[in-house]
Design a protein around this motif. Structure first.
Motif, short mmCIF file in Angstrom:
data_model
loop_
_atom_site.label_atom_id
_atom_site.label_comp_id
_atom_site.label_asym_id
_atom_site.label_seq_id
_atom_site.Cartn_x
_atom_site.Cartn_y
_atom_site.Cartn_z
N VAL A 89 0.85 -1.20 0.00
CA VAL A 89 0.00 0.00 0.00
C VAL A 89 0.88 1.24 0.00
N ILE A 90 0.56 2.17 -0.90
CA ILE A 90 1.26 3.45 -0.94
C ILE A 90 0.24 4.55 -0.71
N VAL A 91 0.49 5.37 0.31
CA VAL A 91 -0.41 6.45 0.68
C VAL A 91 0.16 7.76 0.13
N HIS A 92 -0.68 8.51 -0.57
CA HIS A 92 -0.29 9.81 -1.13
C HIS A 92 -1.17 10.88 -0.48
N VAL A 93 -0.55 11.91 0.07
CA VAL A 93 -1.30 13.06 0.59
C VAL A 93 -0.81 14.29 -0.17
N PHE A 94 -1.74 14.96 -0.82
CA PHE A 94 -1.44 16.09 -1.69
C PHE A 94 -2.10 17.37 -1.19
N SER A 95 -1.52 18.50 -1.58
CA SER A 95 -2.28 19.75 -1.55
C SER A 95 -3.31 19.61 -2.67
N LYS A 96 -4.39 20.34 -2.60
CA LYS A 96 -5.43 20.25 -3.63
C LYS A 96 -4.86 20.59 -5.01
N GLU A 97 -4.00 21.60 -5.07
CA GLU A 97 -3.43 22.04 -6.34
C GLU A 97 -2.54 20.96 -6.96
N ASP A 98 -1.67 20.37 -6.14
CA ASP A 98 -0.78 19.33 -6.66
C ASP A 98 -1.56 18.08 -7.07
N ARG A 99 -2.60 17.78 -6.34
CA ARG A 99 -3.38 16.59 -6.72
C ARG A 99 -3.99 16.78 -8.10
N LEU A 100 -4.49 17.96 -8.37
CA LEU A 100 -5.03 18.24 -9.70
C LEU A 100 -3.92 18.22 -10.76
N PHE A 101 -2.78 18.78 -10.42
CA PHE A 101 -1.67 18.85 -11.37
C PHE A 101 -1.13 17.47 -11.73
N TYR A 102 -0.85 16.64 -10.72
CA TYR A 102 -0.26 15.32 -10.98
C TYR A 102 -1.29 14.28 -11.42
N ASP A 103 -2.53 14.44 -11.01
CA ASP A 103 -3.67 13.64 -11.48
C ASP A 103 -3.36 12.14 -11.55
N LEU A 104 -3.00 11.56 -10.40
CA LEU A 104 -2.69 10.13 -10.37
C LEU A 104 -3.88 9.27 -10.79
N GLU A 105 -5.07 9.76 -10.54
CA GLU A 105 -6.25 9.00 -10.95
C GLU A 105 -6.25 8.79 -12.46
N ARG A 106 -5.81 9.79 -13.22
CA ARG A 106 -5.74 9.66 -14.67
C ARG A 106 -4.57 8.78 -15.08
N ILE A 107 -3.42 9.02 -14.47
CA ILE A 107 -2.21 8.25 -14.83
C ILE A 107 -2.43 6.76 -14.57
N TRP A 108 -3.11 6.43 -13.48
CA TRP A 108 -3.34 5.04 -13.10
C TRP A 108 -4.76 4.60 -13.43
N ARG A 109 -5.32 5.14 -14.50
CA ARG A 109 -6.71 4.82 -14.86
C ARG A 109 -6.92 3.35 -15.22
N ASP A 110 -5.83 2.62 -15.52
CA ASP A 110 -5.97 1.19 -15.78
C ASP A 110 -6.24 0.42 -14.48
N GLY A 111 -5.99 1.06 -13.35
CA GLY A 111 -6.34 0.47 -12.06
C GLY A 111 -7.83 0.65 -11.82
N LYS A 112 -8.33 -0.01 -10.79
CA LYS A 112 -9.76 0.07 -10.47
C LYS A 112 -9.95 0.96 -9.26
N VAL A 113 -10.73 2.02 -9.40
CA VAL A 113 -11.06 2.86 -8.26
C VAL A 113 -12.05 2.09 -7.40
N VAL A 114 -11.66 1.88 -6.15
CA VAL A 114 -12.49 1.15 -5.22
C VAL A 114 -13.40 2.16 -4.53
N GLY A 115 -14.68 1.90 -4.55
CA GLY A 115 -15.66 2.84 -4.03
C GLY A 115 -15.60 3.02 -2.52
#
Length: 112
Positions: free
Chosen positions: A80-106
Motif C-alpha cells: 500500500v502506498i499512501v499519497h497526501v497532496f495539496s489540492k493544487e498538486d493533486r489536480l496537477f499530478y492527477d494520479l487518478e488519470r495516470i493510473w486509470r488502468d487500475g480500479k477505483v475502489v468505491g
C-alpha cells in the motif's frame, strides 16, 4: 492496511479520499490511497495519523518522501502506498488519470 490508512485519513478530515487497486497493472504495490489536504498543517496531521495507526497495527513505513513543507507526501508500506497532496498538486499530478488502468475502489467494504 488500506482500511486503517483510510480511517486515519478520514479521522483528520482528509478530503476526496480514494483507493485505487493497481494489482493487475503494476508490481510496485497493490493499492494506492490518495487524499487531499487544505494546508501544510493538515498534511502533517494526516501523515502523522496514518503512520501512528499503521505502526500500532504492526506495519512499518518502508520509505517516506516529502516533509512538512512538501505539497505531496508519499508513504510506502510495500503493498500500500499512501499519497497526501495539496489540492493544487493533486489536480496537477492527477494520479487518478495516470493510473486509470487500475480500479477505483468505491469504499473499504469493497476490499473484503
Amino acid at each position: 492496511m488500506v482500511r486503517l490508512a483510510v480511517e486515519a485519513l478520514d479521522e483528520k478530515k482528509g478530503e476526496d479520499i480514494k483507493i485505487i487497486d493497481i494489482q493487475g497493472v503494476t508490481v510496485i504495490a497493490d493499492y494506492f490511497v490518495l487524499a487531499s489536504a487544505s494546508n501544510s498543517s493538515q498534511t502533517q496531521a494526516l501523515i502523522d495519523n496514518v503512520e501512528e495507526k499503521l505502526f500500532k497495527a504492526g506495519f512499518e513505513c518502508r520509505q517516506k518522501e516529502g516533509n512538512l513543507s512538501s505539497t505531496w507526501v508519499l508513504l510506502d508500506y510495500g503493498d500500500v502506498i499512501v499519497h497526501v497532496f495539496s489540492k493544487e498538486d493533486r489536480l496537477f499530478y492527477d494520479l487518478e488519470r495516470i493510473w486509470r488502468d487500475g480500479k477505483v475502489v468505491g469504499s473499504v467494504e469493497e476490499l473484503d
